[in-house]
Every structure is written in C-alpha cells, then in structure tokens.
Design a protein around this motif. Sequence first.
Motif, short mmCIF file in Angstrom:
data_model
loop_
_atom_site.label_atom_id
_atom_site.label_comp_id
_atom_site.label_asym_id
_atom_site.label_seq_id
_atom_site.Cartn_x
_atom_site.Cartn_y
_atom_site.Cartn_z
N THR A 263 0.84 -1.20 0.00
CA THR A 263 0.00 0.00 0.00
C THR A 263 0.87 1.25 0.00
N CYS A 264 0.42 2.28 -0.74
CA CYS A 264 1.07 3.59 -0.72
C CYS A 264 0.22 4.56 0.10
N PHE A 265 0.91 5.48 0.79
CA PHE A 265 0.25 6.43 1.68
C PHE A 265 0.52 7.86 1.21
N THR A 266 -0.52 8.68 1.31
CA THR A 266 -0.43 10.10 0.93
C THR A 266 -0.50 10.95 2.19
N THR A 267 0.47 11.86 2.34
CA THR A 267 0.49 12.80 3.47
C THR A 267 0.35 14.21 2.93
N VAL A 268 -0.52 15.00 3.55
CA VAL A 268 -0.75 16.38 3.14
C VAL A 268 0.02 17.30 4.07
N ASN A 269 0.87 18.17 3.50
CA ASN A 269 1.66 19.15 4.25
C ASN A 269 1.12 20.54 3.96
N ILE A 270 0.82 21.31 4.99
CA ILE A 270 0.30 22.67 4.86
C ILE A 270 1.18 23.60 5.69
N PHE A 271 1.73 24.66 5.07
CA PHE A 271 2.65 25.58 5.75
C PHE A 271 2.21 27.02 5.55
N THR A 272 2.57 27.83 6.54
CA THR A 272 2.43 29.27 6.45
C THR A 272 3.71 29.92 6.96
N TRP A 273 3.98 31.15 6.51
CA TRP A 273 5.19 31.83 6.93
C TRP A 273 4.95 32.54 8.26
#
Length: 493
Positions: A263-273
């Motif tokens: 199985t492959c896994f997707t990770t969501v990364n969200i950034f702000t300055w």
Amino acid sequence: MTRLWLCLAGLAALLLAVGGCTAPALPQLPPPPQTPDLSAIPTLVARIPALPTLAARLPALPTLAPTRTPAPPLPTATRISVATATRPSTRTPPPTAMPAPAASPAPTISPTPIQPTVTPGAPVLTPTAPPWPTPPALEEYPAAVAALLTTSGGDVEALRDTLAGWEALPAGLGDVSAADLDGDGQDEVIVPLAERQPSEALQRRGLVLVLRRSAEGYTVAWQGERPLTGAQPGPGTLFTVEDLSGDGHPELAYTSHTCGAHTCFTTVNIFTWSEGDLVPLTEGEITMPSADWVQFVDQDGDGTQELVLHGGSFGSVGAGPPRTRTEVYRWDGVAYTLAEIRPDPSRYLYWTVIDANQALLRGEVEEAIRLYRQAREDPYLETWLDEAERAKLGAFASYRLVVAHALLGEDTQVRFWADRLEQEQPENPYTIAARRFWEVYRLTGDVGAACQVVTSFVEANPEMVEVLAGYGYATPPFSVEDVCPFPVSTPLP
C-alpha cells in the motif's frame, strides 16, 4: 478547262518553232467536253513548287527552365508573300523547293537566386544559449536553481523550461510559482522538483524549494523533502500556493507519498510563513492510504477552504475487508483538524455491523436499528472470513437490537429480540448476554446497570470480543468494554 487546252497547244507550237523544225499540221482538237475532265489536275499540281509552311520558316523556340524571372517574349511571326503563278513564256526546269531557314540557337538562361521572403512583424529567431547542465545529484539541485534564477534575473519561465529539460518537473508534480509568502512585498519563487528516475522505480525523491531575492541574487530560504511514488506522480497528488485559511496571505500545501509492501500512503503538508520560517498548519499528520484524490474546496462558503481526501483502502489481505472513505479537515483558526469521516457504502456484512455500532454511539438509535436489522436479514451482504461469520455477526446484531430498543424505552421490542435470539441460537454467548441485559433492565429501567452485568459476563468469557476483533489490522479495535458501552444511569435519548 478550255483555256487550259489552248495553253498547252500554244506551248507545243512554240517548242517546235524554237527547234527549227516545221511543225506538222496539228490535228483538229475536239471540242471541249461538256463535263470537265479533272484527271490532269494532279499532274499540274505536282509541277507547282512546294511552298514552305509558316511553322517551318519560324525559328525554333528555346526551351525555358523553371525560374522566378519572366520568360523572354516569343519572336513575332512575319508575313511571307507567295508569288502568283503566271503562264511561262519558255520551258523552264521545275523550281526546286527552298530549304527551311536554320533554327536560331536557344538563348542561354542564367538562373536568378531566390531571396527569402520576410513577413513583417514575424519574430526573428536567434541562436539560443546552450542548456543549463543537469546537476548530477538531487542534493545539488537547490544551488543550481538559485544560480539559474540569479543569472536569468528571476525568469520563472526559463527556470520552468530548464527543469523540464532536466526531467525534474514531471506532469502532475506541480508548477513553479511566484508568491509573497512572507508579506514583505516581494515575491518568493516556490519550486517543486523531483530527481530523474526510471519508470519502473517504486519511489523517487523530491524537494520543495522557496527562494528569496536579495541584492546578491537568489538564495534558498527554505526547503522540504518530498518523497514521491514512481516516475510520474499518481492520483492524489497536490501542490498549491494560495490563501487557504482566509487571512489574506498565501499558504503552501503539497502532498508527499511513501509506499510499503502492498500500500502507498499520501500525506498532506500545509505551511504558512511565521517568524522567518515556514511552520505547519496541521494538528498531527494528515495521512491516508491509497488516496485517489486530494483537494481544497470551500464547502460551507465561509471563506476558508476545507481539505478533502478520498481513499482509505489497503492492498494487503491482512488489513481486513476493504473500505474507502472521505475525510474532511477544517480550519479552526489555528490548524486544520479532522471534522468529518464519511465511509463509502460497503457490500460486506462486517462493515454493516461496524456502521451500526458507530451510529449507536453517536445517538442515532433509529439508524443503528435499521443497520442491525440489515445485518441480520440481508442475504446479499458478503462475508470476509467464512460462512460461519454470518451466524456469529447475526447473534451480535440481535443482542444490540435489545440494547438499542432499551435506549428508546421500547420494552416490548426489548423482550421480543431477547426471545427471538433465544429461539434462533440458544447456546450462543450473546444470547446469554441479551437475556441478562433484559432481566436487569426490566427491574431497574437503567441501561447502564444492565450494561454492567453484561460487561462482567464478557470479562469471564473474553472470546466474545473476537466476533469483531479478528478481521484485520486496518479494522477498528473492539474490546470488552465495547460490548455494552453505556455507563450507569444512561439518560434516554
């Protein structure tokens, strides 16, 4: 015709006189025939000299080769006068035919060079500079990208073309962007890239770079690792630079991918300055197995965008019966947190019972009753382990119908399902649990008190939890306390 005969007679007499001979008396000519005799005409015509044709006297025309210059004008034909035949006074030899004039030599034609036509306003192509060399390793890409931006004066289009030439910007990975992340009035350049990788590779490495401009040129202000799957980004890939939280400042969000044996896994990364650096805007890690799409969308129209993912299935049989779902994460003013899980409809008996359990815990008792009855009565629901699973989960669903109707205060239905289970599976441990629940509830009217008795019975018979606990590592846990999870003095809904 008469005149012709007279001419011939006179010609004969003249010839005799010139020869010095006395001509004998000529016989009297017969009168001319009434019908003209045309037999002598061919002889006379043969004696008339042949006249050259006009085409024979014209000079031969030169053969012109194809050229862009106009052809020379053709010579003008001159009119040739032909003498009229008269009666000859003496016998003269027949005239000989005049030879046709020799053809003039063909003029020599020199080819005229053709000059290229230039369309007004068309772009003039100039030789381009040689392409920027491909860095030998992914670790050298950040410095190369910074140098290229500095040399080109921040030409994002040239950077995009160069990355494509390096095969570092495959389709679906995301695009080079320019945005003011830190709010200083000057755009940063945000660059997704990936190392060159054979198509059969399961994993490939990637980076996300944020470059800032200064008087000396461009430098890398931030970089993050971005593992990817395969040579081309698959479904569920996201890369965006936009205002997600509704505060007027752009955020950076992108997905990364890792794969296990099945199985492959997707990770969501969200950034702000914030305070000179990019900081995450997620509460923990947002990861989903086998995600087939990931997107941001303002579902409720409040000006902030929700993160929506779909997927959830595992490729391993040991994970249990597969089930996909939708997860929704909402901005709460500080971070993106899980707000909703919507499982997709399932054809498996196991998931029907799990959905009923969760509805009961949420207080949706009527929905729980509907699902428990479906688990008991629908023959088209599929089993995962074996056919014995149908009888085991059917007994559990009947026991939970006793508990659900007690929560609604429907004593008649409580008694009905307890007796029904007694008739169908008298030796099943959940039949005993249902009977003990009914006995305590009939006396106290307290669901929690009845649950305490059931929990004690399950602790003495721990194999009862295996009815829902042995399906796979990706299924929800099930413990002793989950068999009857309502405390003492549980208020009725």
